[in-house]
Structures are given as C-alpha cells and as structure tokens.
Design a protein around this motif. Structure first.
Motif, PDB file in Angstrom:
ATOM      1  N   ASN A  25      -8.489  54.888 -20.857  1.00 24.35           N
ATOM      2  CA  ASN A  25      -7.682  54.878 -19.640  1.00 24.35           C
ATOM      3  C   ASN A  25      -7.983  53.607 -18.867  1.00 24.35           C
ATOM      4  O   ASN A  25      -9.145  53.232 -18.718  1.00 24.35           O
ATOM      5  CB  ASN A  25      -8.002  56.102 -18.773  1.00 24.35           C
ATOM      6  N   ARG A  26      -6.949  52.974 -18.378  1.00 26.61           N
ATOM      7  CA  ARG A  26      -7.101  51.735 -17.629  1.00 26.61           C
ATOM      8  C   ARG A  26      -6.687  51.940 -16.175  1.00 26.61           C
ATOM      9  O   ARG A  26      -5.724  52.645 -15.895  1.00 26.61           O
ATOM     10  CB  ARG A  26      -6.223  50.632 -18.219  1.00 26.61           C
ATOM     11  N   LEU A  27      -7.402  51.265 -15.293  1.00 23.00           N
ATOM     12  CA  LEU A  27      -7.032  51.283 -13.888  1.00 23.00           C
ATOM     13  C   LEU A  27      -5.842  50.354 -13.681  1.00 23.00           C
ATOM     14  O   LEU A  27      -5.867  49.194 -14.089  1.00 23.00           O
ATOM     15  CB  LEU A  27      -8.220  50.815 -13.034  1.00 23.00           C
ATOM     16  N   GLU A  28      -4.776  50.873 -13.075  1.00 27.32           N
ATOM     17  CA  GLU A  28      -3.568  50.081 -12.834  1.00 27.32           C
ATOM     18  C   GLU A  28      -3.113  50.256 -11.391  1.00 27.32           C
ATOM     19  O   GLU A  28      -3.344  51.292 -10.772  1.00 27.32           O
ATOM     20  CB  GLU A  28      -2.442  50.512 -13.786  1.00 27.32           C
ATOM     21  N   PHE A  66      -5.059  55.683 -12.956  1.00 28.73           N
ATOM     22  CA  PHE A  66      -5.468  55.463 -14.340  1.00 28.73           C
ATOM     23  C   PHE A  66      -4.298  55.765 -15.265  1.00 28.73           C
ATOM     24  O   PHE A  66      -3.613  56.780 -15.117  1.00 28.73           O
ATOM     25  CB  PHE A  66      -6.666  56.350 -14.696  1.00 28.73           C
ATOM     26  N   ALA A  67      -4.076  54.862 -16.224  1.00 25.71           N
ATOM     27  CA  ALA A  67      -3.004  55.029 -17.208  1.00 25.71           C
ATOM     28  C   ALA A  67      -3.620  55.018 -18.599  1.00 25.71           C
ATOM     29  O   ALA A  67      -4.479  54.184 -18.912  1.00 25.71           O
ATOM     30  CB  ALA A  67      -1.983  53.904 -17.082  1.00 25.71           C
TER      31      ALA A  67
END
Length: 200
Positions: free
Chosen positions: A174-177, A185-186
């Motif tokens: 999960n990436r912070l966007e 998080f995506a």
C-alpha cells in the motif's frame, strides 16, 4: 558512473522517473525490489530479462551490478526503443536490447544466462521450459504472475522441470497518496513472484 537521476547504489527507483508508453506495463518499485532479491545476483551475472516492458528491471540491475550483462528481450520495436531510452536516462551501459519473440529467439541470444527473469509472454509455461534448457547448474529463474492462469502455468512448469529451492512470494503493498486535501493509502496490484533453481 552513477546516474544523476538516481545517484544511489540501492535499487528502488521511483516509478515516475522512468519514461513510459500508454498501455506498456511497468513493474512497480516495490515489486522490483522483491524480484531483484529473488534473482540472487552476483557482481558479474549474465541476466536474461524476457518481456522487459518499460525496462525497469534491466535499469535497476544495470545500476546495481555495473559488471553484469543484461539481455532485455522485447518483441515490439517501439517498446524496445523505450527500454533503450530508459537505459540512456539512467546512464546504464550494460544492457543489450534484443527485438524478438520468446521462446523462438532464445537460441540466438548471446551465451547461457546465470539468471533469467520472465516478466511477460503469453505462452509463459513454454517460455519457462525453453529457458530452462539454457540455464547452467545453479542457474536461477524468477517469474511473475498477475492472474490465476499464469500462477498455475508457472507452478506446473516449475514442478515438471524439477526446479529446486522454489520460493513463492505474493506482494501486498500500500502506498501513501494525496487525494485532494487528504493522504490515503492505495493498494498496488498484488503480484506473485515465483523462483527456482536448476540443481540437476
């Protein structure tokens, strides 16, 4: 000579630093880290990257192991040109791009590989079995599967080839966007990474 875009010896180049083409897959940064770790590279490894796409793996390996030789196989001439441009962007000199289709092109590739990365190709089981013939003992192959059909085909192929030291890893990233005024998080699409060695 390190790249000005990425002046580090650690892999993990941000995705947006690579030139891209619409519809051409790019191995996400976190997936590349897992994949490269499974390759278990040596400083002078000869690596085949089958279905090299945007060229992220050849660029990362080229920077990490400047004495290695990487053969990037890509059947589409426009995509092959993209790989060359990305190599130029990062000042990577040890990648040779071969415009051809696997597995038909394998007999014409220079030398036998120590490591093989299979990132694409519709007949992925056929490619895996063909590549296996060229691997020396202690050679290692790493493949990715983004769907159930590919996962099954690769698993079946590794079993039929009597591959040893099989590893299977499924990414969950999960990436912070930034979404408007909020940070959320995506999830990055989950990918299976399967690897095995030729020991007999």
């Amino acid at each position: 000579m390190p790249s000005q875009l990425w002046p580090y010896i650690t892999p993990g180049i941000p995705d947006d630093l690579f030139e891209r083409l619409p519809g051409i897959p790019l191995s996400k940064r976190e997936i590349r880290l897992l994949l490269i770790s499974q390759l278990r590279l040596q400083p002078n490894s000869l690596v085949w990257d089958i279905g090299a796409g945007t060229g992220t793996i050849p660029v990362e390996i080229g920077l990490l192991c400047p004495k290695a030789q990487i053969i990037a196989v890509e059947r589409d001439d426009e995509v092959a040109s993209l790989i060359r441009r990305n190599c130029d962007r990062f000042n990577v000199k040890n990648v040779e791009v071969v415009e051809a289709s696997a597995p038909e092109c394998l007999p014409n590739l220079p030398q036998a590989p120590h490591r093989v990365c299979i990132e694409g190709g519709r007949p992925i089981k056929d490619i895996l079995k063909a590549v296996w013939q060229y691997l020396p003992l202690q050679g290692r192959v790493v493949t990715t599967a983004g769907n159930l059909e590919s996962l099954y085909a690769i698993s079946q192929g590794l079993a039929e080839l009597h591959a040893r030291n099989i590893d299977v890893v499924q990414s969950s990233v999960n990436r912070l966007e930034q979404k408007g005024n909020q940070q959320t998080f995506a999830a990055v699409d989950p990918i299976f990474i399967l690897s095995g060695e030729k020991l007999d």
